[in-house]
Scaffold this motif. Structure first.
Motif, PDB file in Angstrom:
ATOM      1  N   UNK A   1       0.824  -1.191   0.000  1.00 55.12           N
ATOM      2  CA  UNK A   1       0.000   0.000   0.000  1.00 55.12           C
ATOM      3  C   UNK A   1       0.872   1.261   0.000  1.00 55.12           C
ATOM      4  N   UNK A   2       1.929   1.188   0.802  1.00 50.53           N
ATOM      5  CA  UNK A   2       2.811   2.348   0.874  1.00 50.53           C
ATOM      6  C   UNK A   2       3.520   2.573  -0.457  1.00 50.53           C
ATOM      7  N   UNK A   3       3.892   1.483  -1.100  1.00 51.16           N
ATOM      8  CA  UNK A   3       4.541   1.592  -2.408  1.00 51.16           C
ATOM      9  C   UNK A   3       3.588   2.209  -3.427  1.00 51.16           C
ATOM     10  N   UNK A   4       2.311   1.841  -3.347  1.00 51.06           N
ATOM     11  CA  UNK A   4       1.320   2.424  -4.242  1.00 51.06           C
ATOM     12  C   UNK A   4       1.181   3.925  -4.035  1.00 51.06           C
ATOM     13  N   UNK A   5       1.195   4.351  -2.775  1.00 53.90           N
ATOM     14  CA  UNK A   5       1.117   5.788  -2.485  1.00 53.90           C
ATOM     15  C   UNK A   5       2.346   6.499  -3.038  1.00 53.90           C
ATOM     16  N   UNK A  46       1.217   8.506   3.672  1.00 55.89           N
ATOM     17  CA  UNK A  46       1.054   7.106   4.070  1.00 55.89           C
ATOM     18  C   UNK A  46       0.871   6.985   5.577  1.00 55.89           C
ATOM     19  N   UNK A  47       1.496   7.852   6.338  1.00 57.84           N
ATOM     20  CA  UNK A  47       1.311   7.832   7.791  1.00 57.84           C
ATOM     21  C   UNK A  47      -0.152   8.095   8.158  1.00 57.84           C
ATOM     22  N   UNK A  48      -0.771   9.046   7.489  1.00 57.84           N
ATOM     23  CA  UNK A  48      -2.159   9.399   7.784  1.00 57.84           C
ATOM     24  C   UNK A  48      -3.126   8.397   7.155  1.00 57.84           C
ATOM     25  N   UNK A  49      -2.918   8.067   5.897  1.00 57.18           N
ATOM     26  CA  UNK A  49      -3.871   7.228   5.176  1.00 57.18           C
ATOM     27  C   UNK A  49      -3.831   5.767   5.605  1.00 57.18           C
ATOM     28  N   UNK A  50      -2.706   5.282   6.087  1.00 61.08           N
ATOM     29  CA  UNK A  50      -2.581   3.868   6.438  1.00 61.08           C
ATOM     30  C   UNK A  50      -2.664   3.631   7.946  1.00 61.08           C
ATOM     31  N   UNK A  51      -3.186   4.584   8.692  1.00 60.96           N
ATOM     32  CA  UNK A  51      -3.251   4.456  10.157  1.00 60.96           C
ATOM     33  C   UNK A  51      -4.107   3.265  10.575  1.00 60.96           C
ATOM     34  N   UNK A  54      -2.314   0.049   9.847  1.00 58.41           N
ATOM     35  CA  UNK A  54      -1.197  -0.129  10.779  1.00 58.41           C
ATOM     36  C   UNK A  54      -1.697  -0.581  12.143  1.00 58.41           C
ATOM     37  N   UNK A  55      -2.803  -0.001  12.622  1.00 61.71           N
ATOM     38  CA  UNK A  55      -3.369  -0.401  13.910  1.00 61.71           C
ATOM     39  C   UNK A  55      -3.877  -1.835  13.881  1.00 61.71           C
ATOM     40  N   UNK A  56      -4.515  -2.238  12.784  1.00 65.35           N
ATOM     41  CA  UNK A  56      -5.006  -3.609  12.658  1.00 65.35           C
ATOM     42  C   UNK A  56      -3.847  -4.603  12.659  1.00 65.35           C
ATOM     43  N   UNK A  57      -2.795  -4.277  11.949  1.00 66.70           N
ATOM     44  CA  UNK A  57      -1.625  -5.165  11.921  1.00 66.70           C
ATOM     45  C   UNK A  57      -0.973  -5.236  13.298  1.00 66.70           C
ATOM     46  N   UNK A  58      -0.947  -4.136  14.003  1.00 68.10           N
ATOM     47  CA  UNK A  58      -0.382  -4.119  15.348  1.00 68.10           C
ATOM     48  C   UNK A  58      -1.168  -5.028  16.286  1.00 68.10           C
ATOM     49  N   UNK A  59      -2.492  -4.983  16.188  1.00 69.24           N
ATOM     50  CA  UNK A  59      -3.322  -5.849  17.026  1.00 69.24           C
ATOM     51  C   UNK A  59      -3.084  -7.322  16.704  1.00 69.24           C
ATOM     52  N   UNK A  60      -2.926  -7.645  15.419  1.00 69.50           N
ATOM     53  CA  UNK A  60      -2.644  -9.026  15.037  1.00 69.50           C
ATOM     54  C   UNK A  60      -1.309  -9.487  15.597  1.00 69.50           C
ATOM     55  N   UNK A  61      -0.312  -8.626  15.532  1.00 68.48           N
ATOM     56  CA  UNK A  61       1.016  -8.989  16.027  1.00 68.48           C
ATOM     57  C   UNK A  61       0.984  -9.179  17.536  1.00 68.48           C
ATOM     58  N   UNK A  62       0.303  -8.283  18.253  1.00 66.87           N
ATOM     59  CA  UNK A  62       0.210  -8.402  19.711  1.00 66.87           C
ATOM     60  C   UNK A  62      -0.514  -9.686  20.088  1.00 66.87           C
ATOM     61  N   UNK A  63      -1.585 -10.013  19.363  1.00 68.69           N
ATOM     62  CA  UNK A  63      -2.304 -11.256  19.633  1.00 68.69           C
ATOM     63  C   UNK A  63      -1.428 -12.475  19.398  1.00 68.69           C
TER      64      UNK A  63
END
Length: 102
Positions: A1-5, A46-51, A54-63
């Motif tokens: 996604x970031x590469x696309x941006x 990308x920081x704003x648009x992919x927030x 990024x949060x969803x991936x963080x939750x998956x990693x923590x789980x």
């Protein structure tokens, strides 16, 4: 996604440079200037648009880390129980009482 941006920003910056709205650089620095400008623009976007992503991936990693910790703790408790069961027990002889013969 970031590469696309980044690619989208690079295309927009290239078009802006083509029409003269953005300086095209000096001499042969045109491609480098355009890539750097696209990087500078795409980073905050990308920081704003992919927030949310990024949060969803963080939750998956923590789980995943929490599940791995639980499995590790369960394995360690099983190993401790196996070691305790395999350890030789000290012999139990007659107990001495508090009286002594002197």
């Amino acid at each position: 996604m970031r590469l696309g941006i980044f690619v989208g920003c690079l295309i927009v910056v290239g078009l802006l440079a083509q029409f003269g709205l953005v300086p095209a650089g000096i001499g042969k620095s045109n491609p480098v200037w355009l890539v750097l400008l696209a990087l500078v623009i795409s980073a905050p976007l990308s920081y704003v648009l992919l927030r949310r992503h990024r949060d969803a991936m963080s939750e998956q990693i923590v789980g995943g880390v929490d599940r791995a910790k639980e499995r590790l703790a369960a394995n360690q408790s099983q190993e401790d129980a196996a070691v305790d069961a395999a350890a030789p027990q000290p012999p139990r002889g007659p107990r001495r009482t508090g009286t002594s013969s002197v």
